[in-house]
Design an enzyme around this catalytic site. Sequence first.
Site, PDB file in Angstrom:
ATOM      1  N   ARG A   1      23.882  56.698  31.735  1.00  0.00           N
ATOM      2  CA  ARG A   1      22.743  56.291  32.544  1.00  0.00           C
ATOM      3  C   ARG A   1      21.449  56.274  31.749  1.00  0.00           C
ATOM      4  O   ARG A   1      20.389  55.994  32.305  1.00  0.00           O
ATOM      5  CB  ARG A   1      22.598  57.288  33.685  1.00  0.00           C
ATOM      6  CG  ARG A   1      22.669  56.722  35.070  1.00  0.00           C
ATOM      7  CD  ARG A   1      22.504  57.887  36.015  1.00  0.00           C
ATOM      8  NE  ARG A   1      22.311  57.518  37.366  1.00  0.00           N
ATOM      9  CZ  ARG A   1      23.293  57.383  38.269  1.00  0.00           C
ATOM     10  NH1 ARG A   1      24.542  57.534  37.909  1.00  0.00           N
ATOM     11  NH2 ARG A   1      23.000  57.091  39.496  1.00  0.00           N
TER      12      ARG A   1
ATOM     13  N   ARG B   1      14.837  56.606  42.602  1.00  0.00           N
ATOM     14  CA  ARG B   1      16.088  56.293  41.904  1.00  0.00           C
ATOM     15  C   ARG B   1      16.069  54.895  41.318  1.00  0.00           C
ATOM     16  O   ARG B   1      16.578  54.660  40.229  1.00  0.00           O
ATOM     17  CB  ARG B   1      17.275  56.467  42.855  1.00  0.00           C
ATOM     18  CG  ARG B   1      17.710  57.929  42.895  1.00  0.00           C
ATOM     19  CD  ARG B   1      18.463  58.291  44.136  1.00  0.00           C
ATOM     20  NE  ARG B   1      19.665  57.534  44.337  1.00  0.00           N
ATOM     21  CZ  ARG B   1      20.166  57.246  45.548  1.00  0.00           C
ATOM     22  NH1 ARG B   1      19.564  57.664  46.625  1.00  0.00           N
ATOM     23  NH2 ARG B   1      21.275  56.570  45.646  1.00  0.00           N
TER      24      ARG B   1
ATOM     25  N   ARG C   1      23.609  53.623  54.140  1.00  0.00           N
ATOM     26  CA  ARG C   1      24.677  54.517  53.675  1.00  0.00           C
ATOM     27  C   ARG C   1      24.466  55.941  54.187  1.00  0.00           C
ATOM     28  O   ARG C   1      25.409  56.625  54.551  1.00  0.00           O
ATOM     29  CB  ARG C   1      24.703  54.496  52.143  1.00  0.00           C
ATOM     30  CG  ARG C   1      25.876  55.185  51.536  1.00  0.00           C
ATOM     31  CD  ARG C   1      26.029  54.833  50.076  1.00  0.00           C
ATOM     32  NE  ARG C   1      24.988  55.429  49.237  1.00  0.00           N
ATOM     33  CZ  ARG C   1      24.985  55.350  47.915  1.00  0.00           C
ATOM     34  NH1 ARG C   1      25.910  54.669  47.285  1.00  0.00           N
ATOM     35  NH2 ARG C   1      24.029  55.922  47.216  1.00  0.00           N
TER      36      ARG C   1
ATOM     37  N   ARG D   1      23.442  58.862  52.731  1.00  0.00           N
ATOM     38  CA  ARG D   1      23.718  60.088  51.977  1.00  0.00           C
ATOM     39  C   ARG D   1      22.443  60.916  51.926  1.00  0.00           C
ATOM     40  O   ARG D   1      21.360  60.391  52.179  1.00  0.00           O
ATOM     41  CB  ARG D   1      24.171  59.691  50.565  1.00  0.00           C
ATOM     42  CG  ARG D   1      25.158  60.647  49.951  1.00  0.00           C
ATOM     43  CD  ARG D   1      25.735  60.056  48.684  1.00  0.00           C
ATOM     44  NE  ARG D   1      24.703  59.855  47.656  1.00  0.00           N
ATOM     45  CZ  ARG D   1      24.876  59.117  46.564  1.00  0.00           C
ATOM     46  NH1 ARG D   1      26.021  58.500  46.368  1.00  0.00           N
ATOM     47  NH2 ARG D   1      23.902  58.992  45.679  1.00  0.00           N
TER      48      ARG D   1
ATOM     49  N   LYS E   1      28.929  50.061  42.674  1.00  0.00           N
ATOM     50  CA  LYS E   1      29.694  50.567  41.511  1.00  0.00           C
ATOM     51  C   LYS E   1      30.863  51.424  41.963  1.00  0.00           C
ATOM     52  O   LYS E   1      31.980  51.253  41.498  1.00  0.00           O
ATOM     53  CB  LYS E   1      28.821  51.473  40.624  1.00  0.00           C
ATOM     54  CG  LYS E   1      27.627  50.837  39.986  1.00  0.00           C
ATOM     55  CD  LYS E   1      26.979  51.812  39.003  1.00  0.00           C
ATOM     56  CE  LYS E   1      26.393  53.057  39.641  1.00  0.00           C
ATOM     57  NZ  LYS E   1      25.151  52.817  40.398  1.00  0.00           N
TER      58      LYS E   1
HETATM   59  P1  ADP Z   1      23.927  56.104  42.850  1.00  0.00           P
HETATM   60  O1  ADP Z   1      24.998  55.165  42.407  1.00  0.00           O
HETATM   61  O2  ADP Z   1      23.523  55.868  44.268  1.00  0.00           O
HETATM   62  O3  ADP Z   1      22.791  56.182  41.902  1.00  0.00           O
HETATM   63  P2  ADP Z   1      25.409  58.483  41.979  1.00  0.00           P
HETATM   64  O4  ADP Z   1      26.379  59.113  42.892  1.00  0.00           O
HETATM   65  O5  ADP Z   1      25.930  57.756  40.807  1.00  0.00           O
HETATM   66  O6  ADP Z   1      24.518  57.561  42.927  1.00  0.00           O
HETATM   67  O7  ADP Z   1      24.342  59.583  41.448  1.00  0.00           O
HETATM   68  C1  ADP Z   1      23.633  60.421  42.318  1.00  0.00           C
HETATM   69  C2  ADP Z   1      22.664  61.306  41.532  1.00  0.00           C
HETATM   70  O8  ADP Z   1      23.411  62.159  40.626  1.00  0.00           O
HETATM   71  C3  ADP Z   1      21.666  60.581  40.644  1.00  0.00           C
HETATM   72  O9  ADP Z   1      20.517  60.170  41.358  1.00  0.00           O
HETATM   73  C4  ADP Z   1      21.365  61.650  39.582  1.00  0.00           C
HETATM   74  O10 ADP Z   1      20.464  62.617  40.064  1.00  0.00           O
HETATM   75  C5  ADP Z   1      22.714  62.331  39.389  1.00  0.00           C
HETATM   76  N1  ADP Z   1      23.508  61.729  38.283  1.00  0.00           N
HETATM   77  C6  ADP Z   1      24.677  61.039  38.417  1.00  0.00           C
HETATM   78  N2  ADP Z   1      25.116  60.622  37.218  1.00  0.00           N
HETATM   79  C7  ADP Z   1      24.209  61.044  36.294  1.00  0.00           C
HETATM   80  C8  ADP Z   1      24.080  60.918  34.881  1.00  0.00           C
HETATM   81  N3  ADP Z   1      24.982  60.227  34.143  1.00  0.00           N
HETATM   82  N4  ADP Z   1      23.005  61.477  34.268  1.00  0.00           N
HETATM   83  C9  ADP Z   1      22.095  62.153  34.982  1.00  0.00           C
HETATM   84  N5  ADP Z   1      22.141  62.300  36.304  1.00  0.00           N
HETATM   85  C10 ADP Z   1      23.183  61.762  36.971  1.00  0.00           C
END
Ligand code: ADP
Length: 192
Positions: free
Chosen positions: A89, A147, A134, A136, A14
């Site tokens: 989400r 996740r 990755r 992270r 994404k």
């Molecule tokens: P990935 O695409 O690997 O899931 P992101 O960078 O989008 O990683 O998100 C990392 C973390 O940030 C998520 O696991 C969550 O804890 C938090 N997060 C990101 N976006 C949201 C959201 N819209 N609502 C709640 N938590 C979020």
Amino acid sequence: MVKLVFLGPPGAGKGTQAVRMAEIYQLPHISTGDILRNNVAEQTPLGIQAKLYMNRGDLVPDKLILGMVDHRLKQPDTENGWILDGFPRNVNQAYFVEKLLLKSKNEKPNVSNSFFVINIEVPGEILVSRLLSRGRKDDNEETIKNRLEVYHQQTKPLVDFYTERQQLISIDGNQSIDAVTNSLKQAVSLSC
Ligand code: ADP
């Protein structure tokens, strides 16, 4: 006015594709994950609270996220649209976006408001290997498992939510990065 949401499980690509589409359409790329990670790095009150959830791979509670997104979408660079990466989400967050879109339509009735949700599809076993490579902080085996579970329980229902509203564009994410971008460009230009 183009507004895009990138949906898809962690590791689907994404972020990479959202950055590319932001360049192509000259729109701000708004990643809730990036905003949260910045807050964690700067140890803001939001960051301090969010960190606990992020390290476990849980969603950060809506009462923290919605205000953060609302604030970001009020910045002047969002005037011609935006690309949201990692938001919504869950269903509650999707209703929040729906309300925002309705408000913008009422405020600017003459402006066409193209809104699409891009669902990048990648098989589960490929996701895990991509995330592990990755590296992270939240990309360890245990957090990844959670996740993906959180994705299936809370985020995946949005595929139906947006299919019903005829706003979903599905893209095969199991191709080269350039091939995914090309599929995306084509699909978005056909829809707009
Ligand atoms: P990935 O695409 O690997 O899931 P992101 O960078 O989008 O990683 O998100 C990392 C973390 O940030 C998520 O696991 C969550 O804890 C938090 N997060 C990101 N976006 C949201 C959201 N819209 N609502 C709640 N938590 C979020």
